[in-house]
Write an enzyme that holds these catalytic residues in place. Structure first.
Site, PDB file in Angstrom:
ATOM      1  N   CYS A 112      -8.432  -7.752 -12.716  1.00 19.74           N
ATOM      2  CA  CYS A 112      -9.181  -7.087 -11.648  1.00 19.74           C
ATOM      3  C   CYS A 112      -8.511  -7.302 -10.283  1.00 19.74           C
ATOM      4  O   CYS A 112      -7.396  -6.856 -10.064  1.00 19.74           O
ATOM      5  CB  CYS A 112     -10.628  -7.575 -11.682  1.00 19.74           C
ATOM      6  N   HIS A 113      -9.165  -7.998  -9.368  1.00 20.68           N
ATOM      7  CA  HIS A 113      -8.620  -8.267  -8.037  1.00 20.68           C
ATOM      8  C   HIS A 113      -7.803  -9.561  -7.971  1.00 20.68           C
ATOM      9  O   HIS A 113      -7.245  -9.889  -6.926  1.00 20.68           O
ATOM     10  CB  HIS A 113      -9.752  -8.358  -7.007  1.00 20.68           C
TER      11      HIS A 113
END
Length: 187
Positions: A112-113
Site C-alpha cells: 500500500c503506502h
C-alpha cells in the site's frame, strides 16, 4: 515448506495508524508457516490500527525499535495505511532499521503506502515496485520503476498495492523468506 521455515524470524515494523489487515493477515499467514513474527514499533506499548475507515484494534508491540536488532530477523514486513508510513518515514531509527535489511540482502515486503518508508530510506532507486496508486509518482521521482500488478518481486523486495492483494503478497513473502538472502538486494 513450513518445516523449512521453522526457526525463521520476521519483524513487522509499524506504528499507530497502520492498515489493520496489512499487519494482521501477514502476521497470521507467517505464523501459520512456523515463522516467529515480532511487531516492532517506535512505541514501547500497544499500537492502534486503522481499519478501513475508523480506528481499529490495539496490537501488542513485541519489541520497541530501540530494543530491536535487524540481525535477529530473517525478513521485514512494512504494512501501509496513511498514518503509519507517514510517521515511520520521518523516524531515522525506523529508516536505519529498514536500511539494514537491504544492506544484509534480507527479504523486505511493503504494501500500500509503505513504499514511502522505502523512499526515505533511499533503497528504491533502480528497482521495480508497485504500491497504492497515489504513491506511484513518489516512487518514480525516487528513481524506481512502478508497475500496476497485484504483487511485484524485485530481488527480495516484495510489494503490493492494497489489502485486496494480501494473498498474493503473503505467498510471495513466504517464498522469499524460504529463499533467504539475496546478494543483489544490497543497495
Amino acid at each position: 515448506m513450513s518445516q523449512q521455515l521453522d526457526g525463521k524470524r520476521v519483524a513487522i515494523l509499524a506504528t499507530h495508524g497502520f492498515e489493520e489487515s496489512e499487519l494482521a493477515v501477514p502476521k497470521a499467514k507467517l505464523d501459520a508457516q512456523g515463522i516467529t513474527v515480532d511487531v516492532v514499533s517506535p512505541e514501547a506499548k500497544g499500537i492502534r490500527a486503522w481499519a478501513e475507515s475508523d480506528w481499529g484494534e490495539t496490537y501488542e508491540v513485541d519489541r520497541s525499535l530501540d530494543e530491536a536488532n535487524s540481525t535477529d530477523y530473517h525478513a521485514l514486513v512494512l504494512p501501509g495505511g496513511l498514518f503509519n508510513p507517514d510517521a515511520l518515514r520521518q523516524d531515522e531509527r525506523a529508516l536505519s532499521f529498514v536500511r539494514h535489511f537491504f544492506e544484509a540482502g534480507k527479504p523486505v515486503g511493503a504494501i500500500c503506502h509503505a513504499p514511502w518508508i522505502l523512499i526515505n530510506a533511499e533503497v528504491v532507486e533502480g528497482r521495480t515496485l508497485t504500491s497504492y496508486p497515489s504513491v506511484r509518482k513518489d516512487l518514480e521521482n525516487a528513481g524506481a520503476r512502478w508497475i500496476d500488478e497485484r504483487v511485484v518481486v524485485d530481488n527480495g523486495l516484495v510489494t503490493s498495492r492494497t489489502p485486496k492483494d494480501l494473498d498474493a503478497f503473503c505467498h510471495k513473502m513466504v517464498e522469499e523468506i524460504h529463499e533467504g538472502r539475496h546478494a543483489g538486494q544490497a543497495s
